[in-house]
Design a protein around this motif. Structure first.
Motif, mmCIF file in Angstrom:
data_model
loop_
_atom_site.group_PDB
_atom_site.id
_atom_site.type_symbol
_atom_site.label_atom_id
_atom_site.label_comp_id
_atom_site.label_asym_id
_atom_site.label_seq_id
_atom_site.Cartn_x
_atom_site.Cartn_y
_atom_site.Cartn_z
ATOM 1 N N UNK A 58 0.808 -1.213 0.000
ATOM 2 C CA UNK A 58 0.000 0.000 0.000
ATOM 3 C C UNK A 58 0.846 1.270 0.000
ATOM 4 N N UNK A 59 2.129 1.134 0.325
ATOM 5 C CA UNK A 59 3.010 2.297 0.387
ATOM 6 C C UNK A 59 3.040 2.986 1.730
ATOM 7 N N UNK A 60 2.341 2.427 2.717
ATOM 8 C CA UNK A 60 2.308 3.056 4.033
ATOM 9 C C UNK A 60 3.563 2.769 4.855
ATOM 10 N N UNK A 61 4.291 1.723 4.486
ATOM 11 C CA UNK A 61 5.466 1.295 5.231
ATOM 12 C C UNK A 61 6.618 1.077 4.260
ATOM 13 N N UNK A 62 7.829 1.360 4.702
ATOM 14 C CA UNK A 62 9.018 1.100 3.899
ATOM 15 C C UNK A 62 9.871 0.041 4.573
ATOM 16 N N UNK A 63 10.708 -0.610 3.791
ATOM 17 C CA UNK A 63 11.567 -1.688 4.272
ATOM 18 C C UNK A 63 13.017 -1.376 3.932
ATOM 19 N N UNK A 64 13.902 -1.712 4.869
ATOM 20 C CA UNK A 64 15.336 -1.504 4.631
ATOM 21 C C UNK A 64 16.111 -2.644 5.261
ATOM 22 N N UNK A 65 17.110 -3.130 4.565
ATOM 23 C CA UNK A 65 17.949 -4.188 5.124
ATOM 24 C C UNK A 65 19.127 -3.571 5.850
ATOM 25 N N UNK A 66 19.326 -3.973 7.103
ATOM 26 C CA UNK A 66 20.489 -3.563 7.886
ATOM 27 C C UNK A 66 21.203 -4.833 8.335
ATOM 28 N N UNK A 67 22.318 -5.122 7.656
ATOM 29 C CA UNK A 67 23.013 -6.373 7.928
ATOM 30 C C UNK A 67 22.158 -7.543 7.481
ATOM 31 N N UNK A 68 21.864 -8.439 8.403
ATOM 32 C CA UNK A 68 21.025 -9.593 8.077
ATOM 33 C C UNK A 68 19.567 -9.377 8.465
ATOM 34 N N UNK A 69 19.246 -8.177 8.959
ATOM 35 C CA UNK A 69 17.913 -7.903 9.482
ATOM 36 C C UNK A 69 17.139 -6.974 8.551
ATOM 37 N N UNK A 70 15.859 -7.262 8.351
ATOM 38 C CA UNK A 70 14.954 -6.362 7.654
ATOM 39 C C UNK A 70 14.259 -5.492 8.687
ATOM 40 N N UNK A 71 14.266 -4.204 8.447
ATOM 41 C CA UNK A 71 13.661 -3.259 9.379
ATOM 42 C C UNK A 71 12.612 -2.428 8.673
ATOM 43 N N UNK A 72 11.619 -1.986 9.451
ATOM 44 C CA UNK A 72 10.451 -1.347 8.863
ATOM 45 C C UNK A 72 10.164 -0.010 9.541
ATOM 46 N N UNK A 73 9.667 0.919 8.740
ATOM 47 C CA UNK A 73 9.316 2.241 9.255
ATOM 48 C C UNK A 73 8.113 2.762 8.485
ATOM 49 N N UNK A 74 7.397 3.664 9.109
ATOM 50 C CA UNK A 74 6.273 4.341 8.458
ATOM 51 C C UNK A 74 6.794 5.245 7.346
ATOM 52 N N UNK A 75 6.074 5.273 6.219
ATOM 53 C CA UNK A 75 6.289 6.309 5.209
ATOM 54 C C UNK A 75 5.387 7.477 5.613
ATOM 55 N N UNK A 76 5.969 8.455 6.254
ATOM 56 C CA UNK A 76 5.177 9.509 6.867
ATOM 57 C C UNK A 76 4.400 10.315 5.823
ATOM 58 N N UNK A 77 4.981 10.519 4.654
ATOM 59 C CA UNK A 77 4.271 11.265 3.614
ATOM 60 C C UNK A 77 3.020 10.518 3.173
ATOM 61 N N UNK A 78 3.150 9.202 3.007
ATOM 62 C CA UNK A 78 1.994 8.417 2.598
ATOM 63 C C UNK A 78 0.906 8.452 3.675
ATOM 64 N N UNK A 79 1.314 8.345 4.936
ATOM 65 C CA UNK A 79 0.346 8.407 6.028
ATOM 66 C C UNK A 79 -0.327 9.773 6.065
#
Length: 280
Positions: A58-79
Motif C-alpha cells: 500500500x506504500x504506508x510502510x518502507x523496508x530496509x535491510x540492515x546487515x542480516x535484518x529487515x527493518x520497517x518504518x512508516x512512510x510519513x508522507x503516505x500516512x
C-alpha cells in the motif's frame, strides 16, 4: 490517489494491521526489526510477514535491510496524504471541525509558567529517571519535569542512582512512578511527552489532553547488561551521556518560535543521536 486511499483504508480496517501501523507510528523515525514487531504484537512470524506485506504494497510502510535484518518504518508522507485526503472535504466546508486535528503547523504557545515535560519508560528506574534529573538540573527554570513507567519497579536501579550521585544530582526525591499518576484530572497538562525505551513506545500509549508534542528517544536498556560491575556501570554511564546530549539539544531549541512541524522534526532527529551527538 483516488484508487490508492481506499486500498490503504481497507488494509488499515483490519485490527492487527492497524495495530502494526500504529506501533510503527509511535516508533517513528525508528526502523524496527520484524522480530521486535512480532514480539510486541504477539504475532507469529509468518502472520506478521503477511501484514507487513500488505502495508508495504500500500506504500504506508518502507523496508530496509540492515546487515542480516529487515527493518520497517512508516512512510510519513503516505500516512499524511491518506489522512489529509479524509479531512480535505471536511476542512474546506467546516474548518472549525478539523482545527484540533490539523493544527500541527502552528507554534507551541508560551506557557504561563514553565513547559511541562514527561519522560516514560517501562520500569522508571534508570533511563527516564536520568532524563528527569538531567533536564531538571539543566533548565529547571524553564521546565517542570516528570518521569513515569508503564510497569514501574519498586526501587530505582542502584547503578542509576550511583551515576546520578556521581554527576552531582539530588536523588533524594526520586522514585519510580506509574504513568497512571499522570492521567488523573488534576495531573499536569503536558507540553512534551517522550518515550525513552522501545518497550514503552511499543505499548498502546494513553491519550494526552492538549495535543502535547511527543517523540521517541529510545536507547538500549542498561539494566539488561550482563557482566562485571564495571561493565554494567559503563552501560549506565553511556545511557546517561546519550540522554544528556539529547537534553542539551532540546534546551537549545527556540521552542516558541519554531512551528510544530519543524519542532517535531528537530526532536525526532535528536532521538537518533548518541552520547557524542553523532547519528545513532
Amino acid at each position: 490517489m483516488e484508487e490508492t486511499v481506499p486500498n490503504r483504508l481497507a488494509i488499515l480496517g483490519h485490527p492487527q494491521r492497524l495495530a502494526l501501523f500504529r506501533l510503527l507510528m509511535r516508533r517513528y523515525p525508528d526502523r524496527v526489526p520484524a522480530t521486535e514487531l512480532a514480539l510486541a504484537l504477539g504475532l507469529k512470524p509468518n502472520t506478521l510477514s503477511t501484514y507487513i506485506g500488505a502495508l508495504l504494497q500500500s506504500g504506508l510502510v518502507t523496508q530496509e535491510r540492515q546487515g542480516t535484518s529487515l527493518r520497517y518504518a512508516i512512510d510519513l508522507k503516505a500516512a499524511r496524504d491518506t489522512i489529509g485526503y479524509l479531512l480535505n472535504d471536511c476542512c474546506r466546508g467546516r474548518p472549525e471541525i478539523c482545527t484540533p486535528l490539523t493544527s500541527s503547523d502552528g507554534n507551541l504557545p508560551m506557557p504561563d509558567d514553565k513547559f511541562n515535560v514527561l519522560f516514560i519508560c517501562t520500569g522508571n528506574s534508570a533511563r527516564s529517571i536520568f532524563a528527569e534529573s538531567i533536564l531538571r538540573d539543566l533548565a529547571g527554570d524553564r521546565f517542570n519535569v516528570y518521569s513515569a513507567g508503564t510497569r514501574p519497579q519498586s526501587d530505582l536501579n542502584p547503578f542509576a542512582v550511583q551515576v546520578l550521585e556521581h554527576k552531582g544530582h539530588d536523588v533524594s526525591q526520586l522514585r519510580s512512578k506509574n504513568v497512571a499518576e499522570f492521567q488523573t484530572d488534576d495531573a499536569p497538562a503536558f507540553d512534551f511527552v517522550f518515550t525513552v525505551c522501545n518497550q514503552a513506545a511499543n505499548e498502546e500509549c494513553p491519550t494526552w489532553p492538549g495535543q502535547p508534542i511527543s517523540a521517541h528517544w529510545g536507547l538500549p536498556d542498561p539494566v539488561k547488561i550482563e557482566g562485571s560491575d564495571a561493565e554494567k556501570s559503563l552501560a549506565f554511564q553511556q545511557a546517561y551521556g546519550t540522554l544528556r546530549n539529547r537534553m542539551l539539544g532540546f534546551t537549545s531549541l527556540p521552542l516558541t518560535s519554531l512551528d510544530r512541524i519543524s519542532l517535531q522534526k528537530a526532536l525526532d532527529a535528536a532521538g537518533q543521536t548518541d552520547q557524542k551527538g553523532n547519528p545513532a
